[in-house]
Design an enzyme around this catalytic site. Structure first.
Site, PDB file in Angstrom:
ATOM      1  N   CYS A  55       0.834  -1.207   0.000  1.00  0.00           N
ATOM      2  CA  CYS A  55       0.000   0.000   0.000  1.00  0.00           C
ATOM      3  C   CYS A  55       0.866   1.253   0.000  1.00  0.00           C
ATOM      4  O   CYS A  55       2.097   1.200   0.122  1.00  0.00           O
ATOM      5  CB  CYS A  55      -0.918  -0.002   1.217  1.00  0.00           C
ATOM      6  SG  CYS A  55      -0.029   0.126   2.790  1.00  0.00           S
ATOM      7  N   ALA A  58       3.095   1.626   3.012  1.00  0.00           N
ATOM      8  CA  ALA A  58       4.263   0.755   2.967  1.00  0.00           C
ATOM      9  C   ALA A  58       5.373   1.380   2.135  1.00  0.00           C
ATOM     10  O   ALA A  58       6.558   1.281   2.473  1.00  0.00           O
ATOM     11  CB  ALA A  58       3.886  -0.612   2.402  1.00  0.00           C
ATOM     12  N   ARG A  89      12.383  -5.535   6.149  1.00  0.00           N
ATOM     13  CA  ARG A  89      13.187  -5.331   4.928  1.00  0.00           C
ATOM     14  C   ARG A  89      14.697  -5.338   5.207  1.00  0.00           C
ATOM     15  O   ARG A  89      15.493  -5.117   4.317  1.00  0.00           O
ATOM     16  CB  ARG A  89      12.795  -4.013   4.251  1.00  0.00           C
ATOM     17  CG  ARG A  89      11.544  -4.138   3.415  1.00  0.00           C
ATOM     18  CD  ARG A  89      11.122  -2.791   2.850  1.00  0.00           C
ATOM     19  NE  ARG A  89      12.161  -2.086   2.150  1.00  0.00           N
ATOM     20  CZ  ARG A  89      12.466  -2.253   0.851  1.00  0.00           C
ATOM     21  NH1 ARG A  89      11.818  -3.141   0.135  1.00  0.00           N
ATOM     22  NH2 ARG A  89      13.421  -1.542   0.288  1.00  0.00           N
ATOM     23  N   HIS A 188       6.117   6.360  -2.180  1.00  0.00           N
ATOM     24  CA  HIS A 188       7.441   6.875  -2.541  1.00  0.00           C
ATOM     25  C   HIS A 188       7.336   8.357  -2.894  1.00  0.00           C
ATOM     26  O   HIS A 188       8.146   9.181  -2.448  1.00  0.00           O
ATOM     27  CB  HIS A 188       8.001   6.140  -3.766  1.00  0.00           C
ATOM     28  CG  HIS A 188       8.086   4.662  -3.600  1.00  0.00           C
ATOM     29  ND1 HIS A 188       8.025   3.798  -4.666  1.00  0.00           N
ATOM     30  CD2 HIS A 188       8.249   3.887  -2.501  1.00  0.00           C
ATOM     31  CE1 HIS A 188       8.144   2.549  -4.240  1.00  0.00           C
ATOM     32  NE2 HIS A 188       8.275   2.579  -2.919  1.00  0.00           N
TER      33      HIS A 188
END
Length: 536
Positions: A55, A58, A89, A188
């Site tokens: 999403c 995220a 991650r 982003h």
């Protein structure tokens, strides 16, 4: 099976309406690729598809902001959202000195409950910030909102302003509710916008070396960033800031003082590269430090950009020395991996980057795709003017930036810059995934669960590289799978030494065919037992 036949076979499994939409997301590569085929990307996943996307939240918190080690990032939302992006991650970070804080091991959340959603959560957010300041005394606080916050209307920007006034520290709010955009790509963009508005350009750290760069889109998974930094330092190139793997507030704030931006992951950070080019005159170069051939090319293009004979000579010395140090291992792994085939479905630019690394060892890629790419990630940046802006894209703010007086500087004249672009492929340009793929390879955008199983069955790759969401399903089907989001707790995979690590892990997986030995019980015995009662 022929790749085009495989494509049509997979599409034939859909109902007519679904077939019509999904066929635009799947192409079989033609060659030569002077003009790549058009592929549909960055649109909503069809309802009912088991997609592997993440999403917006995220992408913002989990990808871009999470690796900044001295930022206290508070997630305003339910605890599950915080846990989802905490430690999954493998962003590695270490303090540069005893005074620098490192919050990467921590998980900060307001832990919103039903009452907070009914009556509002701003009071709880302020309390969380006060507690964080009292316990940790951070220099920087990030506030990331999740879905409930956007729905009830908590004003996180006002809380950020209150934090700056109340405690005299920088606070930045990121309205990155999960439902914004169509994937983590929207997150982003939101992270990039706020970093350029609030952080970049506010620091005063200056480079100490003759040639300095920022490393953008490097998240230090498994230590990749550290290996890349080692190589650049050997060449005499200083990394002023990394955005954002093992990154720090002061260095990111001072990143406008570097000579050049190096862009590793195009999708997640290209916005900052472009805006810094406009605001500060900082050129950007698309690089790839994954793979031996790609690393050599990137180092040489950096040397061409700086046009320093001493640097150029040093780069060549480093390349020769690094190649000599891995020569025996490289020959060993290439001999054993040549002829193998791979399929790949990863985020960022990894499906492109790792094809080059596989090619170094003689492995062919039969299928590749991205989770959250835009068309330019597949076809190259030259098609950006042709991309239509849809309603989902309009949800994300596009900043209108301009040169900043006193901080804008240009290294080359316009004509010199154009001449340089003829020598350096990646200067202010990314060619995308498809131009380097072999004829007949399959490219899939937003690969779903059904397509994953069918393409693996039809193309029979020896190994499948993907993420954690689909890794184990693939393995239980008998195909080896390694995930390239956190490297299965291995790495680094960047640079010359990283390439050997990758080849080792790949060969280890291929020669340990444990999953092919697993026979599910329903293949040799009935899993449903019972008796029929009553009259028939």
């Amino acid at each position: 099976m022929e790749k085009e036949v495989a494509r049509e076979s997979v599409l034939d499994g859909y109902a007519p309406k679904t077939y019509k939409k999904r066929r635009e997301h799947i192409v079989t590569v033609d060659s030569p690729l002077e003009t790549p085929q058009e592929i549909l990307a960055n649109v909503r996943t069809l309802p009912g598809m088991l997609t592997h996307r993440g999403c917006c939240y995220a992408g913002c918190k989990g990808v871009v902001l999470g690796p900044i080690k001295d930022a206290c990032t508070i997630v305003h939302g339910p605890i599950g959202c915080s846990f989802y992006t905490w430690g999954t991650r493998r962003h590695k970070g270490r303090s540069e000195d005893e005074s620098q804080q490192n919050f990467i091991p921590y998980c900060f959340s307001t832990d919103m409950q039903e009452g907070d959603i009914v009556f509002g959560g701003e009071k709880k957010l302020r309390a969380a910030i006060s507690e964080a300041v009292e316990l940790f005394h951070p220099k920087l606080i990030f506030i990331c909102s999740t879905c409930p916050v956007g729905l009830i209307g908590d004003d996180i920007n006002a809380v950020a302003e209150w934090t700056r006034t109340e405690y005299g520290i920088e606070a930045v709010a990121f309205a990155c509710e999960g439902y914004k955009g169509v994937s983590q790509s929207a997150g982003h963009h939101i992270a990039n916008n706020q970093l350029i508005k609030r952080i970049i350009g506010t620091g005063d750290i200056q480079p100490t070396a003759t040639h300095s760069v920022n490393l953008l889109g490097e998240y230090n998974i498994g230590g990749d960033g550290w290996e890349t930094e080692r190589l650049l330092k050997r060449c005499g190139i200083e990394i002023l800031a990394v955005l954002t793997g093992d990154g720090s507030y002061e260095r990111i704030a001072s990143s406008n003082n570097a000579d050049l931006n190096l862009v590793q992951c195009h999708r997640s950070i290209s916005y900052i590269a472009e805006m810094m080019h406009v605001q500060y005159g900082t050129d950007w170069l698309k690089v790839n430090f994954v793979g031996i051939t790609s690393t050599i090319k990137s180092l040489r293009e950096i040397a061409i950009y700086f046009d320093d004979p001493a640097l150029t000579a040093r780069v060549e010395e480093v390349i020769v020395d690094e190649m000599a140090s891995i020569a025996d291992e490289y020959d060993y792994y290439k001999e054993r991996l040549t002829g193998k085939t791979a399929a790949m479905y990863v985020g960022g630019s990894r499906s492109h980057h790792y094809q080059g690394l596989l090619r170094d060892f003689g492995v062919d890629t039969v299928l590749a795709g991205y989770e959250f790419a835009h068309r330019d990630d597949y076809e190259g940046r030259e098609i950006i003017p042709d991309i239509k802006t849809d309603a989902d894209s309009k949800n994300i703010e596009t900043l209108d930036v301009a040169p900043i007086d006193g901080k804008y500087r240009v290294r080359f004249t316009k004509s010199a810059y154009e001449n340089l672009k003829e020598k350096i492929e990646g200067l202010d340009y990314y060619a995308g995934l498809m131009k380097e793929m072999d004829k007949g390879s399959v490219v899939v955008d937003d690969l779903n669960h059904y397509e994953t199983e069918e393409f693996i069955r039809l193309l029979e790759p020896d190994i499948f590289y993907s993420g954690i969401k689909d890794k184990y399903v693939v393995q239980k089907g008998g195909t080896v799978s390694r995930q390239l989001h956190s490297y299965d707790y291995q790495g680094p995979y960047a640079g010359f030494k990283g390439a050997i690590n990758f080849a080792h892990d790949t060969l280890m997986s291929l020669t340990t065919p444990a999953w092919k030995l697993v026979v599910p019980p329903w293949r040799h015995e009935s899993v449903l037992e019972g008796t029929v009662g009553g009259d028939l």
